[in-house]
Design a protein around this motif. Structure first.
Motif, PDB file in Angstrom:
ATOM      1  N   GLY A 166       0.816  -1.213   0.000  1.00 50.71           N
ATOM      2  CA  GLY A 166       0.000   0.000   0.000  1.00 50.71           C
ATOM      3  C   GLY A 166       0.849   1.263   0.000  1.00 50.71           C
ATOM      4  N   LEU A 167       1.913   1.259   0.794  1.00 50.87           N
ATOM      5  CA  LEU A 167       2.829   2.405   0.795  1.00 50.87           C
ATOM      6  C   LEU A 167       3.545   2.555  -0.542  1.00 50.87           C
ATOM      7  CD1 LEU A 167       4.479   2.335   4.335  1.00 50.87           C
ATOM      8  CD2 LEU A 167       3.012   4.107   3.374  1.00 50.87           C
ATOM      9  N   ALA A 168       3.904   1.438  -1.150  1.00 50.79           N
ATOM     10  CA  ALA A 168       4.566   1.497  -2.467  1.00 50.79           C
ATOM     11  C   ALA A 168       3.634   2.115  -3.501  1.00 50.79           C
ATOM     12  CB  ALA A 168       5.002   0.101  -2.895  1.00 50.79           C
ATOM     13  N   ILE A 169       2.368   1.720  -3.483  1.00 50.43           N
ATOM     14  CA  ILE A 169       1.390   2.316  -4.395  1.00 50.43           C
ATOM     15  C   ILE A 169       1.267   3.808  -4.124  1.00 50.43           C
ATOM     16  CG2 ILE A 169      -1.052   2.391  -5.027  1.00 50.43           C
ATOM     17  CD1 ILE A 169      -1.128  -0.651  -4.461  1.00 50.43           C
ATOM     18  N   PHE A 170       1.135   4.172  -2.854  1.00 46.67           N
ATOM     19  CA  PHE A 170       0.962   5.576  -2.470  1.00 46.67           C
ATOM     20  C   PHE A 170       2.148   6.428  -2.907  1.00 46.67           C
ATOM     21  CE2 PHE A 170       1.957   8.860   0.704  1.00 46.67           C
ATOM     22  CZ  PHE A 170       0.876   9.702   0.500  1.00 46.67           C
ATOM     23  N   VAL A 171       3.347   5.982  -2.595  1.00 42.34           N
ATOM     24  CA  VAL A 171       4.551   6.768  -2.912  1.00 42.34           C
ATOM     25  C   VAL A 171       4.746   6.878  -4.429  1.00 42.34           C
ATOM     26  CG1 VAL A 171       7.068   6.765  -2.749  1.00 42.34           C
ATOM     27  CG2 VAL A 171       5.692   6.312  -0.721  1.00 42.34           C
ATOM     28  N   THR A 172       4.524   5.787  -5.144  1.00 48.13           N
ATOM     29  CA  THR A 172       4.701   5.812  -6.603  1.00 48.13           C
ATOM     30  C   THR A 172       3.679   6.737  -7.262  1.00 48.13           C
ATOM     31  OG1 THR A 172       5.536   3.554  -6.527  1.00 48.13           O
ATOM     32  CG2 THR A 172       4.847   4.399  -8.676  1.00 48.13           C
ATOM     33  N   VAL A 173       2.418   6.633  -6.858  1.00 44.10           N
ATOM     34  CA  VAL A 173       1.377   7.493  -7.433  1.00 44.10           C
ATOM     35  C   VAL A 173       1.654   8.955  -7.108  1.00 44.10           C
ATOM     36  CG1 VAL A 173      -1.079   8.082  -7.314  1.00 44.10           C
ATOM     37  CG2 VAL A 173      -0.371   5.701  -7.519  1.00 44.10           C
ATOM     38  N   LEU A 174       2.068   9.234  -5.875  1.00 42.89           N
ATOM     39  CA  LEU A 174       2.399  10.613  -5.488  1.00 42.89           C
ATOM     40  C   LEU A 174       3.566  11.137  -6.316  1.00 42.89           C
ATOM     41  CD1 LEU A 174       1.935  13.008  -3.556  1.00 42.89           C
ATOM     42  CD2 LEU A 174       3.586  11.936  -2.021  1.00 42.89           C
ATOM     43  N   ALA A 175       4.606  10.344  -6.464  1.00 47.82           N
ATOM     44  CA  ALA A 175       5.781  10.777  -7.231  1.00 47.82           C
ATOM     45  C   ALA A 175       5.428  11.027  -8.692  1.00 47.82           C
ATOM     46  CB  ALA A 175       6.886   9.730  -7.127  1.00 47.82           C
ATOM     47  N   VAL A 176       4.653  10.132  -9.286  1.00 44.41           N
ATOM     48  CA  VAL A 176       4.281  10.297 -10.690  1.00 44.41           C
ATOM     49  C   VAL A 176       3.393  11.523 -10.872  1.00 44.41           C
ATOM     50  CG1 VAL A 176       2.943   9.239 -12.546  1.00 44.41           C
ATOM     51  CG2 VAL A 176       4.604   7.893 -11.307  1.00 44.41           C
ATOM     52  N   ASN A 177       2.478  11.759  -9.935  1.00 37.74           N
ATOM     53  CA  ASN A 177       1.620  12.942 -10.037  1.00 37.74           C
ATOM     54  C   ASN A 177       2.420  14.227  -9.872  1.00 37.74           C
ATOM     55  OD1 ASN A 177      -0.738  11.638 -10.650  1.00 37.74           O
ATOM     56  ND2 ASN A 177      -1.434  11.519  -8.550  1.00 37.74           N
ATOM     57  N   LEU A 178       3.423  14.225  -9.007  1.00 36.49           N
ATOM     58  CA  LEU A 178       4.272  15.410  -8.872  1.00 36.49           C
ATOM     59  C   LEU A 178       5.082  15.653 -10.140  1.00 36.49           C
ATOM     60  CD1 LEU A 178       5.492  15.049  -5.180  1.00 36.49           C
ATOM     61  CD2 LEU A 178       3.859  16.706  -6.087  1.00 36.49           C
ATOM     62  N   ILE A 179       5.572  14.585 -10.751  1.00 32.71           N
ATOM     63  CA  ILE A 179       6.289  14.726 -12.024  1.00 32.71           C
ATOM     64  C   ILE A 179       5.345  15.255 -13.099  1.00 32.71           C
ATOM     65  CG2 ILE A 179       7.396  13.429 -13.894  1.00 32.71           C
ATOM     66  CD1 ILE A 179       8.571  11.611 -11.665  1.00 32.71           C
ATOM     67  N   GLY A 180       4.130  14.728 -13.144  1.00 34.80           N
ATOM     68  CA  GLY A 180       3.144  15.207 -14.108  1.00 34.80           C
ATOM     69  C   GLY A 180       2.784  16.657 -13.896  1.00 34.80           C
ATOM     70  N   ASP A 181       2.680  17.066 -12.634  1.00 35.34           N
ATOM     71  CA  ASP A 181       2.396  18.466 -12.329  1.00 35.34           C
ATOM     72  C   ASP A 181       3.549  19.357 -12.778  1.00 35.34           C
ATOM     73  OD1 ASP A 181       0.767  20.506 -11.264  1.00 35.34           O
ATOM     74  OD2 ASP A 181       1.958  20.513  -9.422  1.00 35.34           O
ATOM     75  N   GLY A 182       4.779  18.883 -12.559  1.00 35.39           N
ATOM     76  CA  GLY A 182       5.939  19.633 -13.021  1.00 35.39           C
ATOM     77  C   GLY A 182       5.985  19.737 -14.536  1.00 35.39           C
ATOM     78  N   LEU A 183       5.647  18.644 -15.214  1.00 34.21           N
ATOM     79  CA  LEU A 183       5.596  18.675 -16.677  1.00 34.21           C
ATOM     80  C   LEU A 183       4.536  19.644 -17.180  1.00 34.21           C
ATOM     81  CD1 LEU A 183       6.020  14.980 -17.854  1.00 34.21           C
ATOM     82  CD2 LEU A 183       7.476  16.913 -18.413  1.00 34.21           C
ATOM     83  N   SER A 184       3.395  19.687 -16.499  1.00 29.63           N
ATOM     84  CA  SER A 184       2.353  20.620 -16.932  1.00 29.63           C
ATOM     85  C   SER A 184       2.797  22.063 -16.750  1.00 29.63           C
ATOM     86  CB  SER A 184       1.040  20.368 -16.192  1.00 29.63           C
ATOM     87  OG  SER A 184       1.155  20.725 -14.835  1.00 29.63           O
ATOM     88  N   ASP A 185       3.607  22.327 -15.722  1.00 34.44           N
ATOM     89  CA  ASP A 185       4.136  23.684 -15.537  1.00 34.44           C
ATOM     90  C   ASP A 185       5.175  24.029 -16.600  1.00 34.44           C
ATOM     91  OD1 ASP A 185       2.538  24.056 -13.336  1.00 34.44           O
ATOM     92  OD2 ASP A 185       4.115  23.616 -11.873  1.00 34.44           O
ATOM     93  N   ILE A 186       6.007  23.048 -16.952  1.00 38.28           N
ATOM     94  CA  ILE A 186       7.074  23.290 -17.927  1.00 38.28           C
ATOM     95  C   ILE A 186       6.523  23.356 -19.352  1.00 38.28           C
ATOM     96  CG2 ILE A 186       9.129  22.272 -18.988  1.00 38.28           C
ATOM     97  CD1 ILE A 186       9.769  21.084 -16.205  1.00 38.28           C
ATOM     98  N   LEU A 187       5.678  22.376 -19.728  1.00 34.39           N
ATOM     99  CA  LEU A 187       5.218  22.267 -21.105  1.00 34.39           C
ATOM    100  C   LEU A 187       3.933  23.013 -21.392  1.00 34.39           C
ATOM    101  CD1 LEU A 187       5.875  18.468 -21.684  1.00 34.39           C
ATOM    102  CD2 LEU A 187       7.305  20.380 -22.398  1.00 34.39           C
ATOM    103  N   GLY A 188       3.175  23.339 -20.341  1.00 37.49           N
ATOM    104  CA  GLY A 188       1.884  23.982 -20.534  1.00 37.49           C
ATOM    105  C   GLY A 188       2.020  25.399 -21.044  1.00 37.49           C
ATOM    106  N   PRO A 189       0.883  25.960 -21.477  1.00 39.81           N
ATOM    107  CA  PRO A 189       0.927  27.333 -21.975  1.00 39.81           C
ATOM    108  C   PRO A 189       1.273  28.322 -20.861  1.00 39.81           C
ATOM    109  CG  PRO A 189      -1.335  26.579 -21.811  1.00 39.81           C
ATOM    110  CD  PRO A 189      -0.446  25.407 -21.487  1.00 39.81           C
ATOM    111  N   LYS A 190       2.008  29.325 -21.204  1.00 45.90           N
ATOM    112  CA  LYS A 190       2.406  30.353 -20.237  1.00 45.90           C
ATOM    113  C   LYS A 190       1.259  31.348 -20.095  1.00 45.90           C
ATOM    114  CE  LYS A 190       6.553  28.640 -20.079  1.00 45.90           C
ATOM    115  NZ  LYS A 190       6.400  27.229 -20.063  1.00 45.90           N
TER     116      LYS A 190
END
Length: 195
Positions: A166-190
């Motif tokens: 359960g912790l592995a699922i939680f940490v992996t999903v959190l990490a991937v969502n943070l990476i996705g959020d960072g990508l949306s900030d970098i690649l998204g429209p300004k």
């Protein structure tokens, strides 16, 4: 699973957005059929029909998620096809396939990449959910949802057998969502200007 959904939905949305008209209507109505079902109910039904297994679960999840990628790619392709450089390419005789590959696809991928990175965490949760109810991975495949279901019987005596998957699922999903959020900030429209 996300890649498979993208490989199904991307070309559908690309064709619908670029060509428009009847092609757009037919392809989007086809996608709407899959959108009519709740996001986890359709994979449960497809996996139950195909039989339990990790590959069947991934196929079922991809079939239920591809319409979202088709819609995103369609919107991007519709925006790009209105650009002047696309009209210029058409006017000098460049074929549709070359325009799609050289111009439309590269300029339409940013929102799709951001969405795919955000959906990766949900894919992990959905796959673990299908395994937990017995429709996903089967032993001896190592999968976190399967580990959690196997740990149910010994939970009171050996709580860590359910805690760590359960912790592995939680940490992996959190990490991937943070990476996705960072990508949306970098690649998204300004938005906005200097303050």
């Amino acid at each position: 699973m996300v890649l498979l959904a993208l490989l199904i939905g991307g070309p559908i949305g690309l064709a619908a957005g670029y060509f428009g008209g009847k092609i757009d209507v037919v392809l989007m109505r086809f996608s709407d059929v899959f959108l009519a079902f709740p996001p986890l109910l359709l994979p449960i039904a497809i996996t139950a029909a195909l039989g339990p297994g990790l590959w069947n679960a991934m196929i079922a999840l991809a079939l239920s998620w591809f319409p979202w990628y088709a819609r995103i790619m369609r919107a991007s392709a519709m925006t790009v096809r209105r650009e002047l450089y696309i009209s210029a390419a058409r006017n000098i005789g460049v074929g549709h396939l070359r325009i799609l590959i050289r111009h439309v696809v590269p300029n339409s991928l940013t929102p799709v990449i951001v969405q795919a990175s955000m959906d990766f965490g949900f894919a992990i949760l959905a796959t673990a959910s299908l395994s937990f109810i017995g429709l996903g991975a089967r032993a001896p495949t190592v999968e976190w949802g399967l580990m959690a279901v196997d740990a149910r019987t010994d939970f009171l005596d050996h709580y860590w057998t359910a805690l760590f998957p359960g912790l592995a699922i939680f940490v992996t999903v959190l990490a991937v969502n943070l990476i996705g959020d960072g990508l949306s900030d970098i690649l998204g429209p300004k938005r906005g200007g200097k303050e």
